[in-house]
Scaffold this motif. Sequence first.
Motif, PDB file in Angstrom:
ATOM      1  N   GLY A 149      53.528  43.170  37.225  1.00 57.85           N
ATOM      2  CA  GLY A 149      53.815  43.394  38.636  1.00 57.85           C
ATOM      3  C   GLY A 149      52.759  44.130  39.430  1.00 57.85           C
ATOM      4  N   SER A 150      51.572  44.367  38.860  1.00 52.21           N
ATOM      5  CA  SER A 150      50.530  45.045  39.627  1.00 52.21           C
ATOM      6  C   SER A 150      50.112  44.197  40.821  1.00 52.21           C
ATOM      7  N   ARG A 151      50.005  44.835  41.987  1.00 46.96           N
ATOM      8  CA  ARG A 151      49.637  44.126  43.216  1.00 46.96           C
ATOM      9  C   ARG A 151      48.228  44.499  43.684  1.00 46.96           C
ATOM     10  N   ASP A 152      47.518  45.270  42.903  1.00 48.54           N
ATOM     11  CA  ASP A 152      46.231  45.823  43.319  1.00 48.54           C
ATOM     12  C   ASP A 152      45.078  45.099  42.629  1.00 48.54           C
ATOM     13  N   ASN A 153      43.860  45.358  43.131  1.00 52.12           N
ATOM     14  CA  ASN A 153      42.671  44.983  42.359  1.00 52.12           C
ATOM     15  C   ASN A 153      42.755  45.667  41.004  1.00 52.12           C
ATOM     16  N   MET A 154      42.189  45.040  39.984  1.00 54.48           N
ATOM     17  CA  MET A 154      42.200  45.658  38.654  1.00 54.48           C
ATOM     18  C   MET A 154      40.823  45.576  38.012  1.00 54.48           C
ATOM     19  N   SER A 155      40.343  46.714  37.534  1.00 56.55           N
ATOM     20  CA  SER A 155      39.083  46.762  36.797  1.00 56.55           C
ATOM     21  C   SER A 155      39.242  47.703  35.617  1.00 56.55           C
ATOM     22  N   ILE A 156      38.697  47.292  34.481  1.00 60.84           N
ATOM     23  CA  ILE A 156      38.818  48.104  33.264  1.00 60.84           C
ATOM     24  C   ILE A 156      37.552  47.966  32.431  1.00 60.84           C
ATOM     25  N   ILE A 157      37.109  49.086  31.887  1.00 61.15           N
ATOM     26  CA  ILE A 157      36.039  49.086  30.887  1.00 61.15           C
ATOM     27  C   ILE A 157      36.629  49.648  29.602  1.00 61.15           C
ATOM     28  N   ILE A 158      36.485  48.918  28.512  1.00 59.72           N
ATOM     29  CA  ILE A 158      36.923  49.381  27.195  1.00 59.72           C
ATOM     30  C   ILE A 158      35.680  49.648  26.366  1.00 59.72           C
ATOM     31  N   ILE A 159      35.529  50.900  25.906  1.00 58.41           N
ATOM     32  CA  ILE A 159      34.372  51.294  25.098  1.00 58.41           C
ATOM     33  C   ILE A 159      34.862  51.551  23.682  1.00 58.41           C
ATOM     34  N   ALA A 160      34.367  50.770  22.729  1.00 60.95           N
ATOM     35  CA  ALA A 160      34.803  50.881  21.341  1.00 60.95           C
ATOM     36  C   ALA A 160      33.849  51.774  20.554  1.00 60.95           C
ATOM     37  N   PHE A 161      34.406  52.784  19.901  1.00 66.20           N
ATOM     38  CA  PHE A 161      33.644  53.664  19.016  1.00 66.20           C
ATOM     39  C   PHE A 161      33.620  53.070  17.603  1.00 66.20           C
ATOM     40  N   PRO A 162      32.786  53.618  16.721  1.00 62.77           N
ATOM     41  CA  PRO A 162      32.748  53.089  15.346  1.00 62.77           C
ATOM     42  C   PRO A 162      34.103  53.140  14.644  1.00 62.77           C
ATOM     43  N   GLY A 163      34.986  54.055  15.073  1.00 61.22           N
ATOM     44  CA  GLY A 163      36.299  54.178  14.436  1.00 61.22           C
ATOM     45  C   GLY A 163      37.345  53.229  14.968  1.00 61.22           C
TER      46      GLY A 163
ATOM     47  N   MET B 133      51.140  38.015  55.857  1.00 55.81           N
ATOM     48  CA  MET B 133      50.715  38.363  54.491  1.00 55.81           C
ATOM     49  C   MET B 133      50.350  39.842  54.366  1.00 55.81           C
ATOM     50  N   GLY B 134      49.968  40.461  55.465  1.00 57.36           N
ATOM     51  CA  GLY B 134      49.565  41.858  55.382  1.00 57.36           C
ATOM     52  C   GLY B 134      48.325  41.992  54.532  1.00 57.36           C
ATOM     53  N   ALA B 135      48.359  42.951  53.604  1.00 60.20           N
ATOM     54  CA  ALA B 135      47.195  43.208  52.760  1.00 60.20           C
ATOM     55  C   ALA B 135      47.196  42.357  51.495  1.00 60.20           C
ATOM     56  N   PHE B 136      48.112  41.392  51.416  1.00 58.04           N
ATOM     57  CA  PHE B 136      48.258  40.620  50.186  1.00 58.04           C
ATOM     58  C   PHE B 136      48.103  39.124  50.426  1.00 58.04           C
ATOM     59  N   LEU B 137      47.661  38.438  49.392  1.00 55.68           N
ATOM     60  CA  LEU B 137      47.510  36.990  49.432  1.00 55.68           C
ATOM     61  C   LEU B 137      48.840  36.303  49.131  1.00 55.68           C
ATOM     62  N   GLU B 138      48.907  34.994  49.389  1.00 52.82           N
ATOM     63  CA  GLU B 138      50.109  34.237  49.059  1.00 52.82           C
ATOM     64  C   GLU B 138      50.246  34.046  47.556  1.00 52.82           C
ATOM     65  N   LYS B 139      49.127  33.987  46.868  1.00 54.48           N
ATOM     66  CA  LYS B 139      49.135  33.944  45.409  1.00 54.48           C
ATOM     67  C   LYS B 139      47.900  34.682  44.912  1.00 54.48           C
ATOM     68  N   PRO B 140      47.970  35.260  43.715  1.00 56.85           N
ATOM     69  CA  PRO B 140      46.870  36.117  43.252  1.00 56.85           C
ATOM     70  C   PRO B 140      45.606  35.337  42.890  1.00 56.85           C
TER      71      PRO B 140
ATOM     72  N   ARG C 236      45.340  41.332  46.196  1.00 58.45           N
ATOM     73  CA  ARG C 236      44.719  41.903  47.388  1.00 58.45           C
ATOM     74  C   ARG C 236      43.864  40.874  48.125  1.00 58.45           C
ATOM     75  N   CYS C 237      43.775  41.038  49.453  1.00 54.87           N
ATOM     76  CA  CYS C 237      42.987  40.112  50.265  1.00 54.87           C
ATOM     77  C   CYS C 237      41.489  40.263  50.023  1.00 54.87           C
ATOM     78  N   GLU C 238      41.071  41.436  49.591  1.00 54.87           N
ATOM     79  CA  GLU C 238      39.662  41.691  49.313  1.00 54.87           C
ATOM     80  C   GLU C 238      39.505  42.344  47.951  1.00 54.87           C
ATOM     81  N   MET C 239      38.343  42.159  47.343  1.00 56.31           N
ATOM     82  CA  MET C 239      38.023  42.846  46.099  1.00 56.31           C
ATOM     83  C   MET C 239      37.203  44.082  46.448  1.00 56.31           C
ATOM     84  N   GLU C 240      37.764  45.263  46.221  1.00 55.28           N
ATOM     85  CA  GLU C 240      37.102  46.505  46.620  1.00 55.28           C
ATOM     86  C   GLU C 240      36.686  47.373  45.430  1.00 55.28           C
ATOM     87  N   ASP C 241      36.914  46.875  44.206  1.00 54.53           N
ATOM     88  CA  ASP C 241      36.486  47.609  43.012  1.00 54.53           C
ATOM     89  C   ASP C 241      35.004  47.368  42.742  1.00 54.53           C
TER      90      ASP C 241
END
Length: 368
Positions: free
Chosen positions: A271-285, A1-8, A33-38
């Motif tokens: 197709g992303s194979r990496d950990n994913m983290s996102i913050i969305i900040i909404a302004f008044p507009g 498997m290397g650095a990846f899991l069999e399924k996400p 990814r095998c570990e969560m590093e975010d």
Amino acid sequence: MGAFLEKPMTAKHNEHGEGNGLRFGVGSMQGWRCEMEDAYHAKTGLGERLEDWNYFAVFDGHAGDNVAKHCAANLLQGIISTTEFSNNDITRGIHAGFLQLDASMRDIPELASGMDKSGTTAVCAFISSQHLYVANCGDSRAVLCQHGQPVFTTQDHKPILPGEKERIQNAGGSVMVQRVNGSLAVSRALGDYDYKNVSALGQCEQLVSPEPEIFCRDRDPADEFLVLACDGVWDVMSNAELCQFVHSRFQLSDNLVEVANQVIDTCLHKGSRDNMSIIIIAFPGAPTPSEEAQRREEAVEAHLRQRIQTILAEMSEIEYGELLKQLASEDIPDLPPGGGLHAKCSFVASVFKELHPKLADTCELGNY
């Protein structure tokens, strides 16, 4: 498997909040990814004289999560405690905070002994009533959107950039296969002390630099939202695609966690194979839900449902993968901008499971 899991691993960690006229939503997923590093940090109101300030940050760890978690817990306080920040020199305070944190982490026993060789990228934003300060170190990225289009973005710190490559070579290193010494994919990071050991050079002159690039902008009524995300998102979505997609989702829902989760699900399907983290900040507009946009989305899903039923009815042997291939070959109108059919994979899977529940239980529903 290397650095990846069999399924996400698709379970998500979410957070949301609001303060000082801003709303935010966080989505974070381990993925393949095998570990969560975010790691991340989101805070509205920074206390005392900074109660009208907000802070958001995303950290993308590598070779372990220790440095990423430590930075998520300590970078904010490290910055606002600097003399420069206290004297209202915000840019210099952010700069000093990054460098001081990177220097202090060398004393953490696991890092000092070399047992832990982890590092992390960092992208953070300080938002006041009048200004937006963004700092990045590595290839996590911030993008500011107006009218559904990017109007500001940070630059990823990659070893192949001329200035970065020159610093690496001056420190006795090389850039091979677009990596520092053929190994590390980013040229700036916190931690990574194996790349910071040239005693004759300064802290920011090493093979890998902890120095952030810092930007300041005046707040603009046209600002819609700011996105901070790690490269697991940017690997498969351009700045423009992400802005278009988030803009379109805002017209359907004001639930920012839901929007953040749709982004990372779409990136997984893209197709992303990496950990994913996102913050969305909404302004008044930021855009608000629209009945017209909601009707359009309902029409898209009705069309997709009809096509799924027809395609499956014509199959001699039902195969989910073949269904996706057939849908991908068709010109389906009004798919989410920036996301396309990938953004509707969860809907396609739900319809398939509804029509063929037993078969759905025996196969992976997704275009992984």
